[in-house]
Design a protein around this motif. Structure first.
Motif, PDB file in Angstrom:
ATOM      1  N   GLY A 113      80.953 -33.760 -44.896  1.00  0.00           N
ATOM      2  CA  GLY A 113      80.222 -33.664 -46.150  1.00  0.00           C
ATOM      3  C   GLY A 113      78.718 -33.647 -45.960  1.00  0.00           C
ATOM      4  O   GLY A 113      77.999 -32.881 -46.623  1.00  0.00           O
ATOM      5  N   LYS A 114      78.227 -34.474 -45.041  1.00  0.00           N
ATOM      6  CA  LYS A 114      76.785 -34.496 -44.774  1.00  0.00           C
ATOM      7  C   LYS A 114      76.324 -33.154 -44.216  1.00  0.00           C
ATOM      8  O   LYS A 114      75.287 -32.626 -44.616  1.00  0.00           O
ATOM      9  CB  LYS A 114      76.460 -35.613 -43.793  1.00  0.00           C
ATOM     10  CG  LYS A 114      74.976 -35.734 -43.472  1.00  0.00           C
ATOM     11  CD  LYS A 114      74.704 -36.875 -42.506  1.00  0.00           C
ATOM     12  CE  LYS A 114      73.217 -36.982 -42.181  1.00  0.00           C
ATOM     13  NZ  LYS A 114      72.950 -38.067 -41.207  1.00  0.00           N
ATOM     14  N   PHE A 233      81.149 -27.478 -55.475  1.00  0.00           N
ATOM     15  CA  PHE A 233      82.575 -27.461 -55.821  1.00  0.00           C
ATOM     16  C   PHE A 233      83.376 -26.784 -54.708  1.00  0.00           C
ATOM     17  O   PHE A 233      84.445 -27.272 -54.307  1.00  0.00           O
ATOM     18  CB  PHE A 233      82.772 -26.735 -57.149  1.00  0.00           C
ATOM     19  CG  PHE A 233      84.185 -26.765 -57.668  1.00  0.00           C
ATOM     20  CD1 PHE A 233      84.621 -27.819 -58.443  1.00  0.00           C
ATOM     21  CD2 PHE A 233      85.081 -25.748 -57.357  1.00  0.00           C
ATOM     22  CE1 PHE A 233      85.933 -27.864 -58.927  1.00  0.00           C
ATOM     23  CE2 PHE A 233      86.384 -25.770 -57.830  1.00  0.00           C
ATOM     24  CZ  PHE A 233      86.815 -26.836 -58.613  1.00  0.00           C
ATOM     25  N   ILE A 234      82.873 -25.674 -54.194  1.00  0.00           N
ATOM     26  CA  ILE A 234      83.565 -24.970 -53.110  1.00  0.00           C
ATOM     27  C   ILE A 234      83.670 -25.852 -51.880  1.00  0.00           C
ATOM     28  O   ILE A 234      84.750 -26.004 -51.293  1.00  0.00           O
ATOM     29  CB  ILE A 234      82.846 -23.645 -52.792  1.00  0.00           C
ATOM     30  CG1 ILE A 234      83.065 -22.649 -53.939  1.00  0.00           C
ATOM     31  CG2 ILE A 234      83.325 -23.067 -51.464  1.00  0.00           C
ATOM     32  CD1 ILE A 234      82.274 -21.358 -53.803  1.00  0.00           C
ATOM     33  N   ASP A 235      82.565 -26.454 -51.473  1.00  0.00           N
ATOM     34  CA  ASP A 235      82.592 -27.326 -50.294  1.00  0.00           C
ATOM     35  C   ASP A 235      83.521 -28.515 -50.500  1.00  0.00           C
ATOM     36  O   ASP A 235      84.259 -28.916 -49.587  1.00  0.00           O
ATOM     37  CB  ASP A 235      81.178 -27.820 -49.974  1.00  0.00           C
ATOM     38  CG  ASP A 235      80.309 -26.731 -49.369  1.00  0.00           C
ATOM     39  OD1 ASP A 235      80.858 -25.692 -48.952  1.00  0.00           O
ATOM     40  OD2 ASP A 235      79.080 -26.922 -49.314  1.00  0.00           O
ATOM     41  N   PHE A 236      83.477 -29.072 -51.690  1.00  0.00           N
ATOM     42  CA  PHE A 236      84.317 -30.228 -52.007  1.00  0.00           C
ATOM     43  C   PHE A 236      85.794 -29.870 -51.882  1.00  0.00           C
ATOM     44  O   PHE A 236      86.579 -30.605 -51.273  1.00  0.00           O
ATOM     45  CB  PHE A 236      83.995 -30.704 -53.422  1.00  0.00           C
ATOM     46  CG  PHE A 236      84.551 -32.055 -53.769  1.00  0.00           C
ATOM     47  CD1 PHE A 236      83.836 -33.203 -53.491  1.00  0.00           C
ATOM     48  CD2 PHE A 236      85.787 -32.177 -54.394  1.00  0.00           C
ATOM     49  CE1 PHE A 236      84.339 -34.457 -53.818  1.00  0.00           C
ATOM     50  CE2 PHE A 236      86.295 -33.419 -54.716  1.00  0.00           C
ATOM     51  CZ  PHE A 236      85.563 -34.566 -54.432  1.00  0.00           C
ATOM     52  N   MET A 237      86.195 -28.734 -52.427  1.00  0.00           N
ATOM     53  CA  MET A 237      87.598 -28.347 -52.389  1.00  0.00           C
ATOM     54  C   MET A 237      88.032 -27.898 -50.994  1.00  0.00           C
ATOM     55  O   MET A 237      89.176 -28.127 -50.584  1.00  0.00           O
ATOM     56  CB  MET A 237      87.877 -27.251 -53.415  1.00  0.00           C
ATOM     57  CG  MET A 237      87.692 -27.691 -54.863  1.00  0.00           C
ATOM     58  SD  MET A 237      88.493 -29.273 -55.268  1.00  0.00           S
ATOM     59  CE  MET A 237      90.220 -28.905 -54.931  1.00  0.00           C
ATOM     60  N   ILE A 238      87.136 -27.295 -50.244  1.00  0.00           N
ATOM     61  CA  ILE A 238      87.450 -26.964 -48.851  1.00  0.00           C
ATOM     62  C   ILE A 238      87.776 -28.227 -48.072  1.00  0.00           C
ATOM     63  O   ILE A 238      88.729 -28.265 -47.282  1.00  0.00           O
ATOM     64  CB  ILE A 238      86.280 -26.191 -48.204  1.00  0.00           C
ATOM     65  CG1 ILE A 238      86.279 -24.732 -48.672  1.00  0.00           C
ATOM     66  CG2 ILE A 238      86.362 -26.257 -46.676  1.00  0.00           C
ATOM     67  CD1 ILE A 238      85.115 -23.909 -48.157  1.00  0.00           C
ATOM     68  N   TYR A 328      84.257 -18.468 -51.977  1.00  0.00           N
ATOM     69  CA  TYR A 328      85.059 -19.484 -51.300  1.00  0.00           C
ATOM     70  C   TYR A 328      85.443 -18.992 -49.900  1.00  0.00           C
ATOM     71  O   TYR A 328      85.289 -19.709 -48.900  1.00  0.00           O
ATOM     72  CB  TYR A 328      86.305 -19.777 -52.131  1.00  0.00           C
ATOM     73  CG  TYR A 328      87.047 -21.039 -51.761  1.00  0.00           C
ATOM     74  CD1 TYR A 328      86.861 -22.206 -52.496  1.00  0.00           C
ATOM     75  CD2 TYR A 328      87.935 -21.068 -50.693  1.00  0.00           C
ATOM     76  CE1 TYR A 328      87.546 -23.370 -52.172  1.00  0.00           C
ATOM     77  CE2 TYR A 328      88.622 -22.222 -50.357  1.00  0.00           C
ATOM     78  CZ  TYR A 328      88.427 -23.370 -51.106  1.00  0.00           C
ATOM     79  OH  TYR A 328      89.107 -24.520 -50.765  1.00  0.00           O
ATOM     80  N   LYS A 329      85.923 -17.768 -49.818  1.00  0.00           N
ATOM     81  CA  LYS A 329      86.323 -17.203 -48.529  1.00  0.00           C
ATOM     82  C   LYS A 329      85.119 -17.071 -47.592  1.00  0.00           C
ATOM     83  O   LYS A 329      85.214 -17.352 -46.390  1.00  0.00           O
ATOM     84  CB  LYS A 329      86.979 -15.843 -48.733  1.00  0.00           C
ATOM     85  CG  LYS A 329      88.334 -15.902 -49.418  1.00  0.00           C
ATOM     86  CD  LYS A 329      88.932 -14.516 -49.591  1.00  0.00           C
ATOM     87  CE  LYS A 329      90.320 -14.584 -50.222  1.00  0.00           C
ATOM     88  NZ  LYS A 329      90.934 -13.240 -50.368  1.00  0.00           N
ATOM     89  N   GLN A 330      83.998 -16.642 -48.135  1.00  0.00           N
ATOM     90  CA  GLN A 330      82.790 -16.494 -47.335  1.00  0.00           C
ATOM     91  C   GLN A 330      82.330 -17.843 -46.779  1.00  0.00           C
ATOM     92  O   GLN A 330      81.932 -17.950 -45.613  1.00  0.00           O
ATOM     93  CB  GLN A 330      81.677 -15.866 -48.187  1.00  0.00           C
ATOM     94  CG  GLN A 330      80.363 -15.683 -47.453  1.00  0.00           C
ATOM     95  CD  GLN A 330      79.268 -15.138 -48.365  1.00  0.00           C
ATOM     96  OE1 GLN A 330      79.525 -14.744 -49.518  1.00  0.00           O
ATOM     97  NE2 GLN A 330      78.049 -15.113 -47.877  1.00  0.00           N
TER      98      GLN A 330
END
Length: 401
Positions: A113-114, A233-238, A328-330
């Motif tokens: 996350g960081k 949001f994208i990073d969180f869900m990944i 998201y894919k990128q």
């Protein structure tokens, strides 16, 4: 103290410190609600980090407090202080990590996350704790998630910090004034900030969240982008999918925040020892992970929940939108090769430092797992999962809007 090079200063963050806690009259800690007065004393190889102070302590956690013999704790210093090199505050958490045989699961996610720049990331410091003259093992010290200058830095009165959590929200505490069921997706919401919730403030937050939910349901990119930091949001869900965090399903321990006139932003990240293919059939004893790297949270088609958990559509409806799916894919392509080479490599530095402490931990809390073996299994699981998810994410349906 002798001036050190930058790389040596960084290494101090991974060292294991000592923490001695003495409660008033050496009273046993038996409650998650009632604080006991105590004295805390930190001892570190870095003499500048040595610190003794008056404080209060109580239990914390849900399943970790109820099910396991090694207990987690929350410490509240009487005066704000920088602990073990972390920015000053009063509130700190001691995670017991009893369920996690690697002692690295939360630390790994905090590290990811960081690096992905999810706002207000928690940090990890490892401490060997002695409570009332009794050695109680190796703990992970980190920040309490709350509003504050050195925590979630939003406005005290106007900033909003929410926990989407089945345990903390209205499901178990329906009469509390700080929680509600959301309008569109029936999400269990607990308000962590502001701390004082009037009827008007509760209605205001409900309405703001409903507006946000409706935008997600509509899945029109420009409409969502005006209300949500989509990158977070994208990073969180990944991350949720990367570590197979099935607690998104409930949900539990999902934090989201916004400042006045700002966008909703995911984070901070919290509580991942139920990920990594945890065997829920042994949940009361814990320790069993990494059986399959092919289980999915979002599935092969997030919108239709195919091949995964039926997580709330709050987390998946944006996959209706082609622009969102493309981003998201990128993003996955940008980070996937760094997960082992950088993020996991950084996490292993903690394990290198706590090897000797882990021997004492194992004597105090013997389990049927070897720490080094489980760390190797975790690395193998993550590596295989990254490769597997690359195919899964690449084949997500393109979106219909």
């Amino acid at each position: 103290m002798k001036q050190k090079k930058d790389d040596e200063i960084v290494e101090e963050n991974y060292q294991v410190a000592k923490l001695y806690i003495t409660t008033e009259n050496q009273t046993e800690i038996t409650s998650k609600e009632r604080y006991l007065n105590c004295i805390v004393q930190f001892e570190s190889d870095n003499e500048n980090w040595n610190y003794t102070a008056d404080a209060r302590i109580r239990g914390r956690g849900n399943s970790t407090w109820l099910w396991y013999p090694k207990k987690p704790y929350r410490i509240k210093l009487n005066t704000k202080a920088p602990i073990l090199g972390l920015p000053a505050d009063k509130d700190w958490v001691l995670l017991s990590n009893y369920r996690d045989p690697t002692h690295l699961m939360n630390t790994f996610v905090f590290t990811v996350g960081k690096n992905l720049r999810i706002p207000f990331p928690n940090h990890s410091r490892y401490v060997e704790v002695t409570l009332n003259d009794e050695y109680i093992g190796l703990y992970q010290l980190t920040e309490q998630i709350e509003q504050g200058t050195n925590r979630v830095a939003i406005l005290e009165d106007e900033g909003i910090l929410l926990s989407l959590d089945a345990d903390d929200g209205p499901y178990l505490a329906p009469d509390e004034t700080d929680n509600f069921w959301s309008e569109k997706y029936h999400m269990p919401v607990c308000i962590k900030n502001p701390k004082i919730i009037t009827e008007d403030k509760l209605l205001e937050i409900k309405n703001e969240f409903a507006l946000f939910e409706n935008a997600i349901n509509n899945a029109v990119y420009s409409e969502v982008e005006s209300l949500l930091d989509i990158a977070s949001f994208i990073d969180f869900m990944i991350i949720q999918e990367l570590v197979y965090n099935v607690e998104v399903d409930a949900p539990r321990s999902i934090y989201i925040h916004k400042n006045k006139n700002g966008k909703w932003t995911m984070g901070p990240l919290w509580d991942f020892d139920a990920g990594f293919d945890f065997d829920w059939g042994t949940m009361y004893t814990g320790h069993n992970y990494f059986n399959s790297y092919q289980e999915l949270v979002l599935g092969t088609s997030p919108v239709s929940h195919t091949g995964g958990y039926h997580v709330p559509s709050f987390f998946t409806d944006l996959f209706k939108n082609q622009q969102f799916v493309n981003k998201y894919k990128q993003r996955w392509l940008e980070i996937k090769d760094k997960i082992i080479s950088e993020y996991w490599a950084s996490t292993l530095l903690y394990a290198d430092e706590f090897k000797i402490a882990m021997e004492r931990e194992n004597e105090r809390w013997p389990i049927d797992k070897d720490n080094i073996t489980e760390i190797n299994r975790m690395e193998n699981w993550i590596e295989k999962r990254v490769n597997y998810l690359s195919d899964v994410i690449n084949n997500y349906p393109a979106g219909i809007k």
